[in-house]
Design an enzyme around this catalytic site. Structure first.
Site, PDB file in Angstrom:
ATOM      1  N   TYR A 165       0.826  -1.212   0.000  1.00 35.71           N
ATOM      2  CA  TYR A 165       0.000   0.000   0.000  1.00 35.71           C
ATOM      3  C   TYR A 165       0.860   1.263   0.000  1.00 35.71           C
ATOM      4  O   TYR A 165       0.419   2.320  -0.426  1.00 35.71           O
ATOM      5  CB  TYR A 165      -0.901   0.022   1.238  1.00 35.71           C
ATOM      6  CG  TYR A 165      -2.236  -0.640   1.043  1.00 35.71           C
ATOM      7  CD1 TYR A 165      -2.315  -1.983   0.679  1.00 35.71           C
ATOM      8  CD2 TYR A 165      -3.420   0.063   1.245  1.00 35.71           C
ATOM      9  CE1 TYR A 165      -3.547  -2.595   0.521  1.00 35.71           C
ATOM     10  CE2 TYR A 165      -4.652  -0.544   1.087  1.00 35.71           C
ATOM     11  CZ  TYR A 165      -4.704  -1.878   0.722  1.00 35.71           C
ATOM     12  OH  TYR A 165      -5.928  -2.473   0.568  1.00 35.71           O
TER      13      TYR A 165
ATOM     14  N   LYS B 236       3.083 -15.286   1.770  1.00 37.70           N
ATOM     15  CA  LYS B 236       3.228 -16.002   0.497  1.00 37.70           C
ATOM     16  C   LYS B 236       4.720 -16.298   0.330  1.00 37.70           C
ATOM     17  O   LYS B 236       5.358 -15.927  -0.664  1.00 37.70           O
ATOM     18  CB  LYS B 236       2.663 -15.138  -0.643  1.00 37.70           C
ATOM     19  CG  LYS B 236       2.551 -15.832  -1.978  1.00 37.70           C
ATOM     20  CD  LYS B 236       1.433 -16.868  -2.041  1.00 37.70           C
ATOM     21  CE  LYS B 236       1.491 -17.633  -3.367  1.00 37.70           C
ATOM     22  NZ  LYS B 236       0.518 -18.736  -3.438  1.00 37.70           N
TER      23      LYS B 236
ATOM     24  N   ASP C 236      -3.168 -18.089   0.033  1.00 37.18           N
ATOM     25  CA  ASP C 236      -4.213 -18.762  -0.759  1.00 37.18           C
ATOM     26  C   ASP C 236      -4.874 -19.863   0.064  1.00 37.18           C
ATOM     27  O   ASP C 236      -6.097 -20.012   0.081  1.00 37.18           O
ATOM     28  CB  ASP C 236      -3.657 -19.284  -2.098  1.00 37.18           C
ATOM     29  CG  ASP C 236      -2.345 -20.042  -1.954  1.00 37.18           C
ATOM     30  OD1 ASP C 236      -1.760 -20.063  -0.857  1.00 37.18           O
ATOM     31  OD2 ASP C 236      -1.901 -20.637  -2.973  1.00 37.18           O
TER      32      ASP C 236
ATOM     33  N   ASP D 123      -6.323  -7.044   3.952  1.00 37.89           N
ATOM     34  CA  ASP D 123      -7.466  -6.391   3.314  1.00 37.89           C
ATOM     35  C   ASP D 123      -8.396  -7.453   2.750  1.00 37.89           C
ATOM     36  O   ASP D 123      -9.612  -7.429   2.972  1.00 37.89           O
ATOM     37  CB  ASP D 123      -6.963  -5.464   2.193  1.00 37.89           C
ATOM     38  CG  ASP D 123      -8.098  -4.784   1.463  1.00 37.89           C
ATOM     39  OD1 ASP D 123      -9.027  -4.304   2.149  1.00 37.89           O
ATOM     40  OD2 ASP D 123      -8.063  -4.736   0.222  1.00 37.89           O
TER      41      ASP D 123
ATOM     42  N   ASP E 256     -12.200  -9.207   4.440  1.00 37.16           N
ATOM     43  CA  ASP E 256     -13.494  -9.203   3.743  1.00 37.16           C
ATOM     44  C   ASP E 256     -14.103 -10.601   3.700  1.00 37.16           C
ATOM     45  O   ASP E 256     -15.311 -10.769   3.881  1.00 37.16           O
ATOM     46  CB  ASP E 256     -13.343  -8.669   2.306  1.00 37.16           C
ATOM     47  CG  ASP E 256     -13.623  -7.168   2.213  1.00 37.16           C
ATOM     48  OD1 ASP E 256     -13.359  -6.455   3.208  1.00 37.16           O
ATOM     49  OD2 ASP E 256     -14.107  -6.707   1.163  1.00 37.16           O
TER      50      ASP E 256
HETATM   51  C1  IPM Z   1     -10.390  -1.318   3.924  1.00 34.63           C
HETATM   52  C2  IPM Z   1     -10.655  -0.700   2.584  1.00 34.63           C
HETATM   53  C3  IPM Z   1      -9.527   0.258   2.280  1.00 34.63           C
HETATM   54  C4  IPM Z   1      -8.245  -0.541   2.200  1.00 34.63           C
HETATM   55  C5  IPM Z   1      -9.721   1.101   1.016  1.00 34.63           C
HETATM   56  C6  IPM Z   1     -11.025   1.853   1.039  1.00 34.63           C
HETATM   57  C7  IPM Z   1      -8.578   2.040   0.807  1.00 34.63           C
HETATM   58  O1  IPM Z   1     -10.825  -1.677   1.615  1.00 34.63           O
HETATM   59  O2  IPM Z   1     -10.278  -0.576   4.915  1.00 34.63           O
HETATM   60  O3  IPM Z   1     -10.317  -2.538   3.993  1.00 34.63           O
HETATM   61  O4  IPM Z   1      -7.946  -1.159   1.165  1.00 34.63           O
HETATM   62  O5  IPM Z   1      -7.523  -0.562   3.192  1.00 34.63           O
HETATM   63 MG    MG Z   2     -10.913  -3.672   2.387  1.00 36.34          MG
END
Ligand code: IPM
Ligand code: MG
Length: 365
Positions: free
Chosen positions: A141, A187, A219, A243, A247
């Site tokens: 990032y 990884k 993975d 990240d 999710d």
């Molecule tokens: C998160 C989001 C952010 C990230 C984006 C909005 C920049 O996806 O907080 O997980 O990738 O960190």
């Molecule tokens: Mg995210």
């Protein structure tokens, strides 16, 4: 005690869910005799529209001067074409970096009345309770060089030793308070930066012989979270992998609308829902305020050691869900569809009820 909180409602549903969170904060403050100083500042696309930057200086300044920051969400279709450094998301990244919020805690916990709402089978999911500890201020990032031209695009995944050491240490410390297991995700079969990560984590682990450490490729970790999420306790991983995994972890527990997060450094702390700004339902009183309200619970527990208040908020959420109250994102037949404001009110009512029941010693969920 007076606590200073900066509120950053942001874009889309951000303001509505921040309002809900503030309602709960005020209620807690009253119950626990806490005085709060709330300052609201602009961030994201609306800040860009008003001030030409998604993170105005005085927003950042207010964050530096507060005990904790509560953020709603940033982003929206109308700002997607802006250059990278002016996009709403850039504000988030700059804020994380400026406040040195290197440790991002994203819990994946299943509310018991909710395990039927997941995309996973109930038997697989029941009892899932782990956290993703995501490194938040390093890795790909932020690595240099980065860019693109007509022929290629490039980013750099780089980790300094001290960046890995401090997040690994956090992971082991958190695991001490939980069931004592850490899975470090990388990884290392392909990436040198990951091999280095693995070596440094192993080195830090020597200080924590009582904690069990496993390494897992990313993975495989993605697959294992879906196959058997109960095997995990603390997952520690780099920025990009965290990240993605957070999710996945978020979705198996039902809805991203439920998940809070804390981003911590040595000095500052920021709390925010994991979900985004959901511009399609913004301003319609439909958004699920639970992630924002649960973020407030994390704030009380982690920034102010008010574990009792945090616990009450979580129980109030749990009871509200058990009563079948659902916003559109988590609604299914037979349940009661409620608005953002109604959900917030139900949680407040249940908070009050549970508070009184506990005082009388008659509490059961
Ligand atoms: C998160 C989001 C952010 C990230 C984006 C909005 C920049 O996806 O907080 O997980 O990738 O960190
Ligand atoms: Mg995210």
């Amino acid at each position: 005690m007076t606590i200073k909180i900066t509120l950053l409602p942001g874009d889309g549903i951000g303001p509505e869910i921040t309002d809900a969170a503030v309602e709960v904060m005020k209620h807690v403050a009253e119950k626990f005799d806490l005085s709060m100083e709330l300052t609201e500042k602009a961030i994201g696309g609306n800040a860009y529209d008003a001030f030409g930057t998604p993170l105005p200086d005085d927003t950042l300044q207010a964050c530096y001067e507060s005990d904790a920051v509560l953020l709603g969400a940033v982003g929206g279709y109308q700002w997607e074409e802006l250059p990278h450094h002016l996009k709403p998301e850039a504000a988030l990244l700059k804020l994380r970096k400026s406040l040195e919020l290197f440790a991002n805690i994203r819990p994946a916990r299943v509310y018991s009345s909710f395990s039927g709402d997941s995309s996973l089978k109930k038997e697989v999911l029941q009892g899932t309770d782990f956290i993703v500890l995501r490194e938040l201020t390093g890795g790909i990032y932020f690595g240099q060089p980065r860019g693109y031209d007509a022929e290629k695009g490039w980013n750099t995944m780089v980790y300094q030793k001290h960046e890995i050491e401090r997040i690994a240490r956090r992971a082991f410390e958190i695991a001490k308070q939980r069931s004592g297991r850490v899975t470090s995700v990388d990884k290392a079969n392909v990436l040198e930066v990951s091999q280095f990560w693995r070596n440094v984590v192993a080195e830090v682990h020597k200080d924590y012989p009582q904690i069990e450490l496993n390494n897992m490729y990313v993975d495989n970790a993605a697959m294992q979270i879906v196959r058997d999420p109960r095997q995990f306790d603390v997952i520690v991983t780099s920025n990009l992998f965290g990240d993605i995994l957070s999710d996945i972890a978020g979705m198996i527990t039902g809805s991203l609308g439920m998940l809070p997060s804390a981003s911590l450094g040595e000095k500052y702390a920021l709390y925010e829902p994991v979900h985004g700004s959901a511009p399609d339902i913004a301003g319609q009183n439909k958004a699920n305020p639970i992630a924002a309200i649960a973020s407030v619970a994390m704030m009380f527990a982690l920034s102010f050691q008010m574990t009792k208040a945090a616990d009450l908020i979580e129980k109030a959420i749990e009871r509200t869900l058990a009563q079948g109250k659902r916003t559109t994102d988590i609604y299914s037949e037979g349940q009661t569809l409620v608005s953002t404001l109604e959900m917030t009110q139900h949680i407040l009512d249940n908070f009050e009820e549970i508070y009184n029941e506990e005082a009388l010693g008659v509490f059961t969920l």
